[in-house]
Design a protein around this motif. Structure first.
Motif, mmCIF file in Angstrom:
data_model
loop_
_atom_site.group_PDB
_atom_site.id
_atom_site.type_symbol
_atom_site.label_atom_id
_atom_site.label_comp_id
_atom_site.label_asym_id
_atom_site.label_seq_id
_atom_site.Cartn_x
_atom_site.Cartn_y
_atom_site.Cartn_z
ATOM 1 N N ASP A 225 0.534 -1.463 0.068
ATOM 2 C CA ASP A 225 -0.253 -0.044 0.106
ATOM 3 C C ASP A 225 0.608 1.010 -0.111
ATOM 4 N N LEU A 226 0.194 2.067 -0.680
ATOM 5 C CA LEU A 226 1.285 4.164 -1.081
ATOM 6 C C LEU A 226 0.070 4.135 -0.315
ATOM 7 N N THR A 227 0.138 5.385 0.900
ATOM 8 C CA THR A 227 -1.046 6.130 0.924
ATOM 9 C C THR A 227 -1.280 6.935 0.117
ATOM 10 N N LEU A 228 -2.254 7.949 -0.255
ATOM 11 C CA LEU A 228 -1.191 9.327 -1.508
ATOM 12 C C LEU A 228 -1.044 10.479 -0.430
ATOM 13 N N ASP A 229 -1.318 10.177 1.158
ATOM 14 C CA ASP A 229 0.235 11.443 1.675
ATOM 15 C C ASP A 229 1.227 11.090 0.844
ATOM 16 N N ARG A 230 1.759 10.053 0.950
ATOM 17 C CA ARG A 230 2.797 9.207 1.025
ATOM 18 C C ARG A 230 3.280 9.928 -0.583
ATOM 19 N N LEU A 231 2.481 10.032 -1.671
ATOM 20 C CA LEU A 231 2.351 10.193 -2.718
ATOM 21 C C LEU A 231 2.482 11.737 -3.280
ATOM 22 N N SER A 232 1.830 12.483 -1.940
ATOM 23 C CA SER A 232 1.417 14.141 -2.245
ATOM 24 C C SER A 232 2.855 14.202 -1.817
ATOM 25 N N ASP A 233 3.580 14.222 -0.401
ATOM 26 C CA ASP A 233 4.604 14.586 -0.220
ATOM 27 C C ASP A 233 5.569 14.538 -1.031
ATOM 28 N N THR A 234 5.798 13.222 -2.023
ATOM 29 C CA THR A 234 6.251 13.217 -2.925
ATOM 30 C C THR A 234 6.913 14.433 -3.826
ATOM 31 N N LEU A 235 5.282 14.427 -4.394
ATOM 32 C CA LEU A 235 4.602 16.469 -5.085
ATOM 33 C C LEU A 235 5.349 17.608 -4.666
ATOM 34 N N ARG A 236 5.169 17.881 -3.202
ATOM 35 C CA ARG A 236 5.669 18.595 -2.634
ATOM 36 C C ARG A 236 7.127 19.344 -2.623
ATOM 37 N N GLN A 237 7.927 17.772 -2.450
ATOM 38 C CA GLN A 237 9.377 18.472 -2.381
ATOM 39 C C GLN A 237 9.464 18.412 -3.871
ATOM 40 N N GLN A 238 8.847 18.171 -5.187
ATOM 41 C CA GLN A 238 9.435 18.447 -6.088
ATOM 42 C C GLN A 238 8.877 20.670 -6.641
ATOM 43 N N ARG A 239 7.858 20.758 -5.812
ATOM 44 C CA ARG A 239 8.018 21.829 -6.384
ATOM 45 C C ARG A 239 8.906 23.169 -6.463
ATOM 46 N N VAL A 240 8.079 23.688 -7.962
ATOM 47 C CA VAL A 240 9.072 24.719 -8.464
ATOM 48 C C VAL A 240 9.820 26.048 -7.972
ATOM 49 N N THR A 241 8.509 26.344 -7.636
ATOM 50 C CA THR A 241 8.655 27.676 -6.974
ATOM 51 C C THR A 241 7.541 27.638 -6.204
ATOM 52 N N PRO A 242 7.450 28.570 -4.833
ATOM 53 C CA PRO A 242 6.612 29.064 -4.061
ATOM 54 C C PRO A 242 4.815 28.083 -4.198
ATOM 55 N N SER A 243 4.975 29.036 -5.216
ATOM 56 C CA SER A 243 3.088 28.962 -5.904
ATOM 57 C C SER A 243 3.009 28.191 -6.838
ATOM 58 N N SER A 244 3.657 27.099 -7.670
ATOM 59 C CA SER A 244 3.708 26.167 -8.812
ATOM 60 C C SER A 244 2.816 25.533 -8.047
ATOM 61 N N GLU A 245 1.672 24.614 -8.792
ATOM 62 C CA GLU A 245 0.967 23.225 -8.596
ATOM 63 C C GLU A 245 1.035 22.418 -9.203
ATOM 64 N N LEU A 246 1.310 21.191 -8.713
ATOM 65 C CA LEU A 246 1.363 20.028 -9.837
ATOM 66 C C LEU A 246 0.763 18.888 -8.237
ATOM 67 N N ILE A 247 0.017 17.951 -9.830
ATOM 68 C CA ILE A 247 -1.282 17.197 -9.273
ATOM 69 C C ILE A 247 -0.438 16.305 -9.998
ATOM 70 N N LEU A 248 -0.978 14.423 -9.551
ATOM 71 C CA LEU A 248 -1.012 13.892 -9.786
ATOM 72 C C LEU A 248 -2.754 12.773 -10.465
ATOM 73 N N TYR A 249 -3.489 13.243 -11.404
ATOM 74 C CA TYR A 249 -4.746 12.166 -11.323
ATOM 75 C C TYR A 249 -4.659 11.199 -12.428
ATOM 76 N N THR A 250 -5.986 10.382 -12.490
ATOM 77 C CA THR A 250 -6.142 9.312 -13.602
ATOM 78 C C THR A 250 -5.993 10.457 -14.938
ATOM 79 N N GLY A 251 -6.902 9.438 -15.926
ATOM 80 C CA GLY A 251 -7.661 9.860 -17.056
ATOM 81 C C GLY A 251 -8.824 9.886 -16.841
ATOM 82 N N GLU A 252 -9.725 9.950 -15.987
ATOM 83 C CA GLU A 252 -10.837 10.460 -15.403
ATOM 84 C C GLU A 252 -10.796 11.168 -14.469
#
Length: 373
Positions: A225-252
């Motif tokens: 199991d991978l929680t969404l919190d863990r995956l979201s931490d990965t995205l948060r660590q890759q934020r380019v700038t303070p106001s940037s938005e990163l989102i991983l989503y399905t085709g739906e």
């Protein structure tokens, strides 16, 4: 009034004044040309920088998924899947623990057998997880086992210390859990390769997450199991700038990971069931606007949103076994190119100041040489 013998004729002043004005106009023109040329270079370089950022995020997500997938492949070759009782399965707890230690992004790892047996191991990393299962003080691991003794089914929790020695065994309430009825089991059992499920609610912790799963011959299905919190931490660590938005989503449009995990789940009205949010339901006008163009986008574009220009990249994440997933990265252009903007502005004012300095110098020289004209 006629000109005095020592004063220049007005016609003699025209050429120097014209030269000074021409020098000023030339300096301003060169400053503007330099400004706009640098702007074009900045946009081209910014696009390349942005592509590198997106590639880096993709690599980080690949690093999240690939190692545990490889670990499940190795587990499927072990004799654990052929065991049929708790005593035999306890010998494999160090192997399961090693998977979790080597992959700290995992919440748990487990095996579901075709007869309904189940073995799960999870680390008790913090007081919240210990409190959730009323764990003993020295417990560092918890194993959950469901097995049958004849016609009698046993559902038990085993709390273990850091050395994986049992410090307490406790009968657990039968909540009707059957691994064969879980989405990860059904999906992996009917697939010919490892896979990653779309987000759903975990049975034991009521957290949202995804499961990496694969079938092991005709004996069992392995999962992690991978929680969404863990995956979201990965995205948060890759934020380019303070106001940037990163989102991983399905085709739906179902969100798999977002930099603010608190906004990832909501309770549906009426049923009270927890469900993951969709792209446009995260409370962001920016993301809702992007979602209007459709989820299955692969593009890089610039849009004027919320009073500023945003550089936007959407692309499919091609990790084997994952659902049809897309990554969206949105960065304010002013933040992405902040240093370049500063250098461009400094260059413009420097060029303009140099032109004015040359104009002043020319004026002074002309004024001093005026009686000789």
């Amino acid at each position: 009034m006629p000109a005095t013998p020592n004063s220049p004729h007005p016609r003699q002043l025209v050429a120097p004044l014209f030269g000074l004005v021409l020098l000023l106009l030339l300096g301003v023109a060169l400053s503007l040309f330099h400004y706009y040329q640098l702007s074009q270079v900045m946009r081209n370089d910014g696009s390349k920088l942005f592509e590198r950022v997106v590639q880096q995020v993709g690599r980080e997500l690949d690093n999240v998924y690939r190692p545990p997938m490889q670990a499940l492949n190795l587990l499927s070759l072990s004799s654990l899947v052929k065991t049929d009782n708790l005593a035999e399965r306890l010998d494999y707890l160090p192997l399961l623990a090693r998977v979790l230690i080597d992959n700290p992004q995992l919440n748990s790892v487990y095996v579901g057998w075709h007869d309904g047996d189940y073995l799960m191991l999870r680390p008790l990393l913090n007081p919240l997880s210990q409190q959730r299962f009323a764990a003993p003080q020295r417990a560092a691991w918890m194993a959950w086992h469901i097995g049958a003794d004849g016609s009698q089914r046993h559902n038990s929790y085993l709390f273990l210390n850091a050395d994986l020695r049992i410090i307490e065994a406790r009968m657990a309430a039968d909540e009707g859990f059957d691994p064969r009825q879980r989405p990860w089991y059904a999906a992996a059992n009917s697939a010919d390769q490892q896979l990653v499920t779309t987000p759903y609610v975990f049975f034991s912790t009521r957290e949202f997450g995804t499961t990496l799963a694969r079938a092991a011959d005709n004996h069992a299905v392995l999962g992690a199991d991978l929680t969404l919190d863990r995956l979201s931490d990965t995205l948060r660590q890759q934020r380019v700038t303070p106001s940037s938005e990163l989102i991983l989503y399905t085709g739906e449009g179902i969100v798999i990971a977002y930099q603010d995990p608190q906004r990832l789940q909501h309770t549906t009205q009426g049923s009270g069931a927890l469900e993951p949010r969709r792209f446009q339901e995260l409370g962001s006008t920016l993301l809702a606007t992007i979602a209007l163009d459709g989820y299955r986008q692969q593009r890089q574009t610039v849009k004027e949103l919320e009073g500023q220009r945003w550089v936007i990249q959407q692309q499919r994440i091609g990790i084997q076994g994952t659902p049809d997933s897309y990554l969206a990265v949105l960065v304010p252009e002013a933040e992405l190119l902040a240093d370049a903007y500063r250098l461009r502005q400094q260059g413009f004012w420097f060029s303009l100041a140099a032109s004015l300095a040359l104009l002043t110098l020319g004026w002074v020289l002309w004024w001093r040489l005026r009686p000789e004209l």
